[in-house]
Design a protein around this motif. Structure first.
Motif, mmCIF file in Angstrom:
data_model
loop_
_atom_site.group_PDB
_atom_site.id
_atom_site.type_symbol
_atom_site.label_atom_id
_atom_site.label_comp_id
_atom_site.label_asym_id
_atom_site.label_seq_id
_atom_site.Cartn_x
_atom_site.Cartn_y
_atom_site.Cartn_z
ATOM 1 N N HIS A 112 0.853 -1.203 0.000
ATOM 2 C CA HIS A 112 0.000 0.000 0.000
ATOM 3 C C HIS A 112 0.884 1.247 0.000
ATOM 4 C CE1 HIS A 112 -3.916 -1.904 0.911
ATOM 5 N NE2 HIS A 112 -3.172 -2.819 1.526
ATOM 6 N N ASP A 113 0.264 2.410 -0.082
ATOM 7 C CA ASP A 113 1.056 3.631 0.093
ATOM 8 C C ASP A 113 1.507 3.706 1.556
ATOM 9 O OD1 ASP A 113 -0.647 5.743 1.714
ATOM 10 O OD2 ASP A 113 -2.043 4.651 0.422
ATOM 11 N N TYR A 114 2.544 4.509 1.811
ATOM 12 C CA TYR A 114 3.186 4.490 3.129
ATOM 13 C C TYR A 114 2.319 5.084 4.247
ATOM 14 C CZ TYR A 114 4.298 9.411 2.398
ATOM 15 O OH TYR A 114 4.194 10.760 2.188
ATOM 16 N N LEU A 115 1.263 5.821 3.880
ATOM 17 C CA LEU A 115 0.399 6.385 4.933
ATOM 18 C C LEU A 115 -0.767 5.463 5.302
ATOM 19 C CD1 LEU A 115 0.328 10.163 3.883
ATOM 20 C CD2 LEU A 115 1.484 9.148 5.866
ATOM 21 N N TRP A 116 -0.898 4.385 4.569
ATOM 22 C CA TRP A 116 -2.030 3.476 4.794
ATOM 23 C C TRP A 116 -2.051 2.945 6.226
ATOM 24 C CZ3 TRP A 116 -2.021 -2.084 5.304
ATOM 25 C CH2 TRP A 116 -3.290 -2.684 5.154
ATOM 26 N N ARG A 117 -0.924 2.386 6.663
ATOM 27 C CA ARG A 117 -0.886 1.801 8.010
ATOM 28 C C ARG A 117 -0.970 2.888 9.093
ATOM 29 N NH1 ARG A 117 5.200 -0.099 9.687
ATOM 30 N NH2 ARG A 117 6.350 1.772 9.073
ATOM 31 N N ILE A 118 -0.507 4.076 8.717
ATOM 32 C CA ILE A 118 -0.490 5.186 9.671
ATOM 33 C C ILE A 118 -1.928 5.668 9.916
ATOM 34 C CG2 ILE A 118 0.360 7.533 10.050
ATOM 35 C CD1 ILE A 118 2.633 5.456 9.859
ATOM 36 N N HIS A 119 -2.630 5.882 8.812
ATOM 37 C CA HIS A 119 -3.998 6.408 8.933
ATOM 38 C C HIS A 119 -4.876 5.435 9.718
ATOM 39 C CE1 HIS A 119 -7.052 9.195 6.708
ATOM 40 N NE2 HIS A 119 -7.230 9.168 8.000
ATOM 41 N N ALA A 120 -4.641 4.145 9.516
ATOM 42 C CA ALA A 120 -5.440 3.129 10.207
ATOM 43 C C ALA A 120 -5.251 3.184 11.729
ATOM 44 C CB ALA A 120 -5.064 1.740 9.688
ATOM 45 N N ALA A 121 -4.129 3.734 12.165
ATOM 46 C CA ALA A 121 -3.864 3.791 13.613
ATOM 47 C C ALA A 121 -4.189 5.169 14.206
ATOM 48 C CB ALA A 121 -2.404 3.441 13.882
ATOM 49 N N ALA A 122 -4.732 6.067 13.393
ATOM 50 C CA ALA A 122 -5.073 7.411 13.893
ATOM 51 C C ALA A 122 -6.165 7.288 14.965
ATOM 52 C CB ALA A 122 -5.534 8.291 12.731
ATOM 53 N N PRO A 123 -6.190 8.233 15.904
ATOM 54 C CA PRO A 123 -7.108 8.089 17.043
ATOM 55 C C PRO A 123 -8.568 8.333 16.680
ATOM 56 C CG PRO A 123 -6.014 10.221 17.126
ATOM 57 C CD PRO A 123 -5.392 9.469 15.978
ATOM 58 N N ARG A 124 -9.438 7.565 17.317
ATOM 59 C CA ARG A 124 -10.867 7.846 17.147
ATOM 60 C C ARG A 124 -11.239 9.018 18.049
ATOM 61 N NH1 ARG A 124 -13.632 2.381 18.864
ATOM 62 N NH2 ARG A 124 -12.019 1.663 17.450
ATOM 63 N N LYS A 125 -12.343 9.662 17.768
ATOM 64 C CA LYS A 125 -12.758 10.830 18.553
ATOM 65 C C LYS A 125 -12.891 10.439 20.032
ATOM 66 C CE LYS A 125 -14.666 13.751 14.999
ATOM 67 N NZ LYS A 125 -14.248 13.025 13.797
ATOM 68 N N GLY A 126 -12.425 11.335 20.871
ATOM 69 C CA GLY A 126 -12.477 11.084 22.311
ATOM 70 C C GLY A 126 -11.240 10.391 22.843
ATOM 71 N N SER A 127 -10.299 10.050 21.951
ATOM 72 C CA SER A 127 -9.151 9.271 22.429
ATOM 73 C C SER A 127 -7.809 9.888 22.022
ATOM 74 C CB SER A 127 -9.245 7.832 21.919
ATOM 75 O OG SER A 127 -8.870 7.790 20.563
ATOM 76 N N ILE A 128 -6.757 9.303 22.597
ATOM 77 C CA ILE A 128 -5.381 9.729 22.329
ATOM 78 C C ILE A 128 -4.651 8.563 21.671
ATOM 79 C CG2 ILE A 128 -3.183 10.432 23.407
ATOM 80 C CD1 ILE A 128 -4.842 11.609 25.733
ATOM 81 N N ALA A 129 -3.923 8.831 20.602
ATOM 82 C CA ALA A 129 -3.055 7.810 20.002
ATOM 83 C C ALA A 129 -1.620 8.286 20.136
ATOM 84 C CB ALA A 129 -3.395 7.598 18.531
ATOM 85 N N VAL A 130 -0.746 7.371 20.538
ATOM 86 C CA VAL A 130 0.678 7.678 20.633
ATOM 87 C C VAL A 130 1.405 6.821 19.607
ATOM 88 C CG1 VAL A 130 2.714 7.686 22.125
ATOM 89 C CG2 VAL A 130 0.457 8.152 23.118
ATOM 90 N N PHE A 131 2.174 7.468 18.753
ATOM 91 C CA PHE A 131 2.953 6.737 17.742
ATOM 92 C C PHE A 131 4.410 6.634 18.189
ATOM 93 C CE2 PHE A 131 0.280 7.809 13.655
ATOM 94 C CZ PHE A 131 -0.784 7.078 14.171
ATOM 95 N N ASN A 132 4.859 5.401 18.391
ATOM 96 C CA ASN A 132 6.263 5.137 18.675
ATOM 97 C C ASN A 132 6.929 4.865 17.321
ATOM 98 O OD1 ASN A 132 8.715 4.095 19.431
ATOM 99 N ND2 ASN A 132 7.903 2.639 20.920
ATOM 100 N N ARG A 133 7.584 5.902 16.776
ATOM 101 C CA ARG A 133 7.942 5.991 15.355
ATOM 102 C C ARG A 133 6.647 6.203 14.579
ATOM 103 N NH1 ARG A 133 13.424 4.443 14.572
ATOM 104 N NH2 ARG A 133 14.230 3.127 16.230
ATOM 105 N N SER A 134 6.774 6.547 13.304
ATOM 106 C CA SER A 134 5.585 7.052 12.611
ATOM 107 C C SER A 134 5.830 7.120 11.107
ATOM 108 C CB SER A 134 5.285 8.468 13.119
ATOM 109 O OG SER A 134 6.349 9.329 12.699
ATOM 110 N N HIS A 135 4.969 7.842 10.421
ATOM 111 C CA HIS A 135 5.167 8.128 8.998
ATOM 112 C C HIS A 135 6.460 8.904 8.739
ATOM 113 C CE1 HIS A 135 2.600 10.953 11.108
ATOM 114 N NE2 HIS A 135 2.735 11.887 10.209
ATOM 115 N N TYR A 136 7.022 9.512 9.779
ATOM 116 C CA TYR A 136 8.290 10.224 9.557
ATOM 117 C C TYR A 136 9.432 9.272 9.208
ATOM 118 C CZ TYR A 136 6.110 14.596 10.450
ATOM 119 O OH TYR A 136 5.293 15.693 10.322
ATOM 120 N N GLU A 137 9.316 7.995 9.598
ATOM 121 C CA GLU A 137 10.354 7.030 9.173
ATOM 122 C C GLU A 137 10.484 7.015 7.653
ATOM 123 O OE1 GLU A 137 12.485 5.255 11.072
ATOM 124 O OE2 GLU A 137 11.614 6.144 12.884
ATOM 125 N N ASP A 138 9.404 7.360 6.969
ATOM 126 C CA ASP A 138 9.410 7.313 5.503
ATOM 127 C C ASP A 138 10.149 8.486 4.867
ATOM 128 O OD1 ASP A 138 7.739 4.834 4.733
ATOM 129 O OD2 ASP A 138 6.670 5.749 6.397
#
Ligand code: ATP
Ligand code: MG
Length: 278
Positions: A112-138
């Motif tokens: 897939h494109d490199y943001l595919w896995r990233i977008h899937a882990a984005a936080p749902r409303k009301g919540s916090i997501a923490v990325f240990n490494r991220s799309h910046y690796e790309d």
């Protein structure tokens, strides 16, 4: 929340650590070690207070239900991402805070494109997501190791800004921390993984090859920080060698970020005084 809780003795000047949007970054201008006059005891006491505030804000974020927060953590190896997550985000309610680590992409992810896995882990409303490494690796490891051609990674800064703009427009506050350490400090931390038997498992021989490309990584970080720090998704360069200051600064930015969202408890659609519980 009661106004007295807003009073912080000497608030940390978080803006001093924020990368100005549109400004080129030279990491040599940023400290890797806090050298101010606050001592560890004071920092730890203040940190405790901020964590309590963060816990209440997290509940408010959930109750409000219209916004989300995405936290991106990036660092050189042994930069302290894991201990930051444990110390700063560990005290949060796990029901509303999810940590995702991004490792080398799987075959499926690479198809897939490199943001595919990233977008899937984005936080749902009301919540916090923490990325240990991220799309910046790309635009970091991928650039330094030449995993894709230059013309491919070069256009990714624009994709990333557009993606983060999309998240922000749709209600997700994005805040990004680069844990800044010196090459000497990394040596100490890697040596520690060799010296302490219980830490041996954390040592990866391959990390030494990355260390040898220190200057290339710093340059790649400078571009990522300079090109992708925006008003809606700012980068903070955190002096990370004194962990008590690192924790205090990140907790301060988190509190400020959550406080800036205008969160509200939903108004009840009934009058509580009308209700009798037998
Ligand atoms: P620690 O600091 O505790 O070792 P870590 O984050 O380094 O934790 P590892 O499993 O050791 O975790 O490393 C993950 C590896 O995956 C890193 O070397 C990172 O550069 C690599 N990686 C992450 N995203 C990508 C990507 N998009 N393309 C290529 N490599 C990636
Ligand atoms: Mg590693």
């Amino acid at each position: 929340m009661p106004p007295e809780e807003h009073t912080e003795a000497k608030p940390i000047k978080t803006d001093d650590y924020r990368v100005t949007p549109g400004k080129a970054v030279d990491l040599k201008d940023f400290a890797t070690r806090y050298e101010g006059d606050m001592d560890r005891d004071e920092a730890e006491a203040r940190f405790e207070g901020l964590v309590r505030r963060l816990q209440r804000l997290q509940e408010l974020l959930y109750a409000d239900g219209s916004r989300a927060v995405l936290v991106v953590l990036q660092a050189m190896d042994a930069g302290g991402k894991d201990s930051t997550i444990r110390k700063v985000f560990g005290p949060l309610n796990p029901q509303g805070c999810r940590v995702t680590g991004f490792k080398r992409p799987s075959t499926l992810e690479l198809s897939h494109d490199y943001l595919w896995r990233i977008h899937a882990a984005a936080p749902r409303k009301g919540s916090i997501a923490v990325f240990n490494r991220s799309h910046y690796e790309d635009v970091l490891v991928v650039r330094v190791k030449g995993i894709v051609e230059k013309d491919v990674w070069k256009r990714r800064y624009d994709h990333i800004n557009d993606f983060e703009r999309l998240l922000a427009d749709e209600g997700t506050a994005v805040v990004k921390f680069f844990l800044h350490i010196s090459k000497d400090y990394q040596k100490q931390r890697l040596q520690r993984r060799l010296d302490i038997p219980e830490k041996n498992w954390k040592f990866e021989v391959g990390d030494l090859a990355e260390r040898a490309r220190w200057a290339d990584y710093q340059r790649a970080f400078e571009d990522a920080l300079g090109r992708c720090s925006t008003d809606h998704a700012p980068w903070y360069v955190v002096p990370a060698e004194r962990r008590w200051f690192r924790n205090l600064l990140i907790a301060s930015v988190m509190v400020r970020t959550l406080e800036s969202l205008g969160l509200r408890y939903p108004r009840a659609d009934f009058d509580p005084s009308d209700i009798r519980i037998d």
